[in-house]
Motif scaffolding. Structure first.
Motif, PDB file in Angstrom:
ATOM      1  N   LEU B  51       0.818  -1.214   0.000  1.00 12.52           N
ATOM      2  CA  LEU B  51       0.000   0.000   0.000  1.00 12.52           C
ATOM      3  C   LEU B  51       0.853   1.266   0.000  1.00 12.52           C
ATOM      4  CD1 LEU B  51      -2.751  -1.047   2.542  1.00 12.52           C
ATOM      5  CD2 LEU B  51      -3.079  -0.542   0.138  1.00 12.52           C
ATOM      6  N   ASN B  52       1.895   1.287   0.839  1.00 14.69           N
ATOM      7  CA  ASN B  52       2.729   2.480   1.021  1.00 14.69           C
ATOM      8  C   ASN B  52       1.859   3.711   1.221  1.00 14.69           C
ATOM      9  OD1 ASN B  52       4.039   0.451  -0.991  1.00 14.69           O
ATOM     10  ND2 ASN B  52       5.725   1.384   0.102  1.00 14.69           N
ATOM     11  N   GLU B  53       2.146   4.784   0.461  1.00 15.46           N
ATOM     12  CA  GLU B  53       1.365   6.020   0.641  1.00 15.46           C
ATOM     13  C   GLU B  53      -0.060   5.892   0.114  1.00 15.46           C
ATOM     14  OE1 GLU B  53       2.078   8.896   2.108  1.00 15.46           O
ATOM     15  OE2 GLU B  53       4.249   8.906   2.326  1.00 15.46           O
ATOM     16  N   THR B  54      -0.293   4.892  -0.769  1.00 17.83           N
ATOM     17  CA  THR B  54      -1.630   4.798  -1.362  1.00 17.83           C
ATOM     18  C   THR B  54      -2.685   4.387  -0.345  1.00 17.83           C
ATOM     19  OG1 THR B  54      -1.411   2.493  -2.044  1.00 17.83           O
ATOM     20  CG2 THR B  54      -0.711   4.160  -3.627  1.00 17.83           C
ATOM     21  N   ILE B  55      -2.276   4.086   0.896  1.00 16.20           N
ATOM     22  CA  ILE B  55      -3.268   3.784   1.930  1.00 16.20           C
ATOM     23  C   ILE B  55      -4.180   4.984   2.133  1.00 16.20           C
ATOM     24  CG2 ILE B  55      -1.929   4.572   3.926  1.00 16.20           C
ATOM     25  CD1 ILE B  55      -2.986   2.018   5.366  1.00 16.20           C
ATOM     26  N   ARG B  56      -3.703   6.168   1.745  1.00 18.67           N
ATOM     27  CA  ARG B  56      -4.525   7.388   1.875  1.00 18.67           C
ATOM     28  C   ARG B  56      -5.743   7.369   0.948  1.00 18.67           C
ATOM     29  NH1 ARG B  56      -1.234  10.971   4.794  1.00 18.67           N
ATOM     30  NH2 ARG B  56       0.846  10.131   4.898  1.00 18.67           N
ATOM     31  N   MET B 113      -9.299   1.556 -10.467  1.00 17.69           N
ATOM     32  CA  MET B 113      -8.523   1.101 -11.624  1.00 17.69           C
ATOM     33  C   MET B 113      -7.181   1.829 -11.722  1.00 17.69           C
ATOM     34  SD  MET B 113     -11.584   0.585 -14.356  1.00 17.69           S
ATOM     35  CE  MET B 113     -10.658   0.445 -15.865  1.00 17.69           C
ATOM     36  N   VAL B 114      -7.187   3.109 -11.367  1.00 15.40           N
ATOM     37  CA  VAL B 114      -5.927   3.865 -11.358  1.00 15.40           C
ATOM     38  C   VAL B 114      -4.951   3.227 -10.372  1.00 15.40           C
ATOM     39  CG1 VAL B 114      -4.884   6.086 -10.736  1.00 15.40           C
ATOM     40  CG2 VAL B 114      -6.993   6.041 -12.069  1.00 15.40           C
ATOM     41  N   TRP B 115      -5.484   2.908  -9.205  1.00 14.90           N
ATOM     42  CA  TRP B 115      -4.645   2.302  -8.160  1.00 14.90           C
ATOM     43  C   TRP B 115      -4.155   0.921  -8.581  1.00 14.90           C
ATOM     44  CZ3 TRP B 115      -5.076  -2.082  -5.086  1.00 14.90           C
ATOM     45  CH2 TRP B 115      -4.187  -2.145  -4.004  1.00 14.90           C
ATOM     46  N   ALA B 116      -5.074   0.121  -9.158  1.00 13.28           N
ATOM     47  CA  ALA B 116      -4.713  -1.243  -9.556  1.00 13.28           C
ATOM     48  C   ALA B 116      -3.657  -1.223 -10.654  1.00 13.28           C
ATOM     49  CB  ALA B 116      -5.959  -1.981 -10.040  1.00 13.28           C
ATOM     50  N   ASN B 117      -3.787  -0.266 -11.574  1.00 13.96           N
ATOM     51  CA  ASN B 117      -2.820  -0.166 -12.670  1.00 13.96           C
ATOM     52  C   ASN B 117      -1.423   0.110 -12.124  1.00 13.96           C
ATOM     53  OD1 ASN B 117      -2.227  -0.258 -15.397  1.00 13.96           O
ATOM     54  ND2 ASN B 117      -2.342   1.971 -15.590  1.00 13.96           N
ATOM     55  N   PHE B 118      -1.361   0.906 -11.081  1.00 12.72           N
ATOM     56  CA  PHE B 118      -0.068   1.248 -10.475  1.00 12.72           C
ATOM     57  C   PHE B 118       0.461   0.096  -9.622  1.00 12.72           C
ATOM     58  CE2 PHE B 118       2.486   3.094  -7.077  1.00 12.72           C
ATOM     59  CZ  PHE B 118       3.397   3.816  -7.815  1.00 12.72           C
ATOM     60  N   THR B 119      -0.453  -0.544  -8.862  1.00  7.96           N
ATOM     61  CA  THR B 119      -0.009  -1.532  -7.878  1.00  7.96           C
ATOM     62  C   THR B 119       0.117  -2.926  -8.470  1.00  7.96           C
ATOM     63  OG1 THR B 119      -1.269  -0.250  -6.301  1.00  7.96           O
ATOM     64  CG2 THR B 119      -0.426  -2.349  -5.538  1.00  7.96           C
ATOM     65  N   TRP B 120      -0.864  -3.332  -9.248  1.00  4.14           N
ATOM     66  CA  TRP B 120      -0.865  -4.689  -9.792  1.00  4.14           C
ATOM     67  C   TRP B 120      -0.377  -4.717 -11.236  1.00  4.14           C
ATOM     68  CZ3 TRP B 120      -6.582  -5.213  -7.911  1.00  4.14           C
ATOM     69  CH2 TRP B 120      -6.585  -5.368  -6.520  1.00  4.14           C
ATOM     70  N   GLY B 121      -0.193  -3.569 -11.855  1.00  3.35           N
ATOM     71  CA  GLY B 121       0.291  -3.513 -13.232  1.00  3.35           C
ATOM     72  C   GLY B 121      -0.817  -3.606 -14.259  1.00  3.35           C
ATOM     73  N   LYS B 122      -2.059  -3.853 -13.803  1.00  2.00           N
ATOM     74  CA  LYS B 122      -3.196  -3.951 -14.727  1.00  2.00           C
ATOM     75  C   LYS B 122      -4.373  -3.210 -14.110  1.00  2.00           C
ATOM     76  CE  LYS B 122      -3.132  -8.543 -15.546  1.00  2.00           C
ATOM     77  NZ  LYS B 122      -3.718  -9.826 -15.955  1.00  2.00           N
ATOM     78  N   PRO B 123      -5.149  -2.507 -14.928  1.00  2.00           N
ATOM     79  CA  PRO B 123      -6.292  -1.801 -14.348  1.00  2.00           C
ATOM     80  C   PRO B 123      -7.382  -2.733 -13.847  1.00  2.00           C
ATOM     81  CG  PRO B 123      -6.260  -1.523 -16.724  1.00  2.00           C
ATOM     82  CD  PRO B 123      -4.971  -2.186 -16.354  1.00  2.00           C
ATOM     83  N   TRP B 124      -7.464  -3.915 -14.424  1.00  2.61           N
ATOM     84  CA  TRP B 124      -8.513  -4.844 -13.991  1.00  2.61           C
ATOM     85  C   TRP B 124      -7.936  -6.245 -13.874  1.00  2.61           C
ATOM     86  CZ3 TRP B 124     -13.280  -2.943 -12.724  1.00  2.61           C
ATOM     87  CH2 TRP B 124     -14.211  -3.903 -12.312  1.00  2.61           C
ATOM     88  N   VAL B 125      -8.179  -6.908 -12.749  1.00  3.24           N
ATOM     89  CA  VAL B 125      -7.795  -8.314 -12.621  1.00  3.24           C
ATOM     90  C   VAL B 125      -9.060  -9.098 -12.269  1.00  3.24           C
ATOM     91  CG1 VAL B 125      -5.425  -7.852 -11.906  1.00  3.24           C
ATOM     92  CG2 VAL B 125      -7.204  -8.048 -10.183  1.00  3.24           C
ATOM     93  N   ASN B 126      -9.046 -10.385 -12.585  1.00  4.49           N
ATOM     94  CA  ASN B 126     -10.222 -11.201 -12.275  1.00  4.49           C
ATOM     95  C   ASN B 126     -10.235 -11.538 -10.793  1.00  4.49           C
ATOM     96  OD1 ASN B 126     -11.891 -11.448 -14.474  1.00  4.49           O
ATOM     97  ND2 ASN B 126     -10.471 -12.891 -15.469  1.00  4.49           N
ATOM     98  N   ASP B 127     -10.903 -10.697 -10.060  1.00  7.06           N
ATOM     99  CA  ASP B 127     -10.918 -10.806  -8.616  1.00  7.06           C
ATOM    100  C   ASP B 127     -12.363 -10.738  -8.139  1.00  7.06           C
ATOM    101  OD1 ASP B 127      -9.056 -10.465  -6.118  1.00  7.06           O
ATOM    102  OD2 ASP B 127     -10.722  -9.073  -5.845  1.00  7.06           O
ATOM    103  N   PRO B 128     -12.741 -11.556  -7.141  1.00  4.57           N
ATOM    104  CA  PRO B 128     -14.149 -11.557  -6.718  1.00  4.57           C
ATOM    105  C   PRO B 128     -14.683 -10.173  -6.359  1.00  4.57           C
ATOM    106  CG  PRO B 128     -12.822 -13.084  -5.399  1.00  4.57           C
ATOM    107  CD  PRO B 128     -11.940 -12.554  -6.453  1.00  4.57           C
TER     108      PRO B 128
END
Lengths: 81, 243
Positions: B51-56, B113-128
């Motif tokens: 999370l780092n600073e993105t916890i905000r 999606m902005v956060w996921a793109n930065f953190t997971w490398g993809k804007p959308w992942v197949n997640d419940p």
């Protein structure tokens, strides 16, 4: 991908630099990267100011629309009477 | 000179008195969200991996979903009230609740999606959690399309009220129940770090709770403006319309 590597190499360099200077700079750091230098530079205040200004503008517009709706309500009400 | 002074004074007094009496919660909303922006960016947060600073984002992204939940709840209660009373005002409230709730849901999805793109490398992942949010979003989109496809006003109100109850239950199952039953990548699920696993962090709580109340009030403000406008429209269209 290359960009990400560059950033992490850069921040590793910063971390080493901070470690070297650690007798002077004591952080509550558990090794997890945070924007400490950014904050120390005071640049965060610029971001806070920009966000507050945009928020103030949006709220001013919201109050403006709110007043217009109130006036419309009054005129419709007067028409009905 | 004295006249101008008196006019100005009565005008200002009347306006301020009116704002304090009737619209005090709007000022509270402005204060709380303003506080959220300042304390949310400057306040202390726990140092967590991933999370780092993105916890905000908790103060902004998560609150959007909370506002959506509030508005959809208002909407479903209004739908039930419509079915009980058949008064058109309840249908207006139900429709507006869904429409404004969709706006904050869209903001929630985009910021996520902005956060996921930065953190997971993809804007959308197949997640419940993500797919659950998408399914319930589509469920509410269907509510709007359903409304548009029926011409008769009373039929439209009745059918969409029944559908709204169904959509609300689906939303609760897909967003609140199913992601908790399985593993999810989303912070706060399946052992991923989030605010909830550090529930005792009083620094974040002192920002998050005011943020939720502030955004609730802002969301309700948008909602009430829309309801008032639609009420005016109804009054102008139908002379015999009564409260």
């Amino acid at each position: 991908m290359g960009k990400i590597n560059k950033i992490s190499v850069h921040s590793h360099f910063l971390r080493i630099a901070l470690l070297v200077m650690s007798p002077l700079l004591i952080f509550a750091d558990n090794g997890i990267e945070m924007a400490d230098t950014f904050r120390q530079d005071g640049k965060i205040y610029v971001v806070v100011t920009v966000m507050l200004l945009i928020f103030a503008g949006l709220i001013a517009y919201l109050f403006y629309v709110d007043r217009k709706v109130s006036k419309l309500e009054k005129s419709v009400h007067a028409e009905k009477m | 000179m004295a006249v101008i002074h008196r006019v100005c004074r009565t005008f200002a007094q009347r306006n301020i008195a009116m704002i304090l009496k009737r619209d005090w919660w709007k000022l509270l909303a402005v204060f709380l969200v303003g506080y959220t922006i300042v304390a949310g960016l400057l306040g202390e947060v726990p140092r967590l991996p991933i999370l780092n600073e993105t916890i905000r984002n908790l103060y902004f992204h998560v609150t959007m979903w909370f506002v959506m939940l509030l508005l959809f709840t208002i909407s479903v209660v209004s739908s039930i009230a419509y079915l009980a009373t058949e008064k058109p005002l309840w249908d207006i409230r139900a429709e507006t609740g869904v429409k404004v709730g969709m706006v904050t849901a869209t903001l929630g999805i985009i910021t996520g999606m902005v956060w996921a793109n930065f953190t997971w490398g993809k804007p959308w992942v197949n997640d419940p959690k993500l797919n659950g949010a998408a399914v319930s979003f589509l469920g509410y989109a269907a509510y709007i399309i359903l409304r548009q496809s029926i011409d008769d006003t009373e039929k439209k109100a009745r059918i969409s009220a029944v559908y709204n109850i169904f959509a609300f239950v689906m939303m609760i199952v897909f967003i609140q129940v199913l992601p908790r039953l399985t593993d999810s990548l989303h912070p706060g699920n399946g052992g991923n770090p989030a605010f909830s696993s550090y529930d005792l962090d009083s620094n974040m709580r002192s920002v998050f709770y005011p943020a939720v109340i502030g955004w609730f009030l802002i969301g309700y403000w948008f909602y009430s403006l829309q309801v008032r406008l639609k009420k005016i429209k109804l009054q102008l269209e139908d002379a015999s319309w009564e409260k």
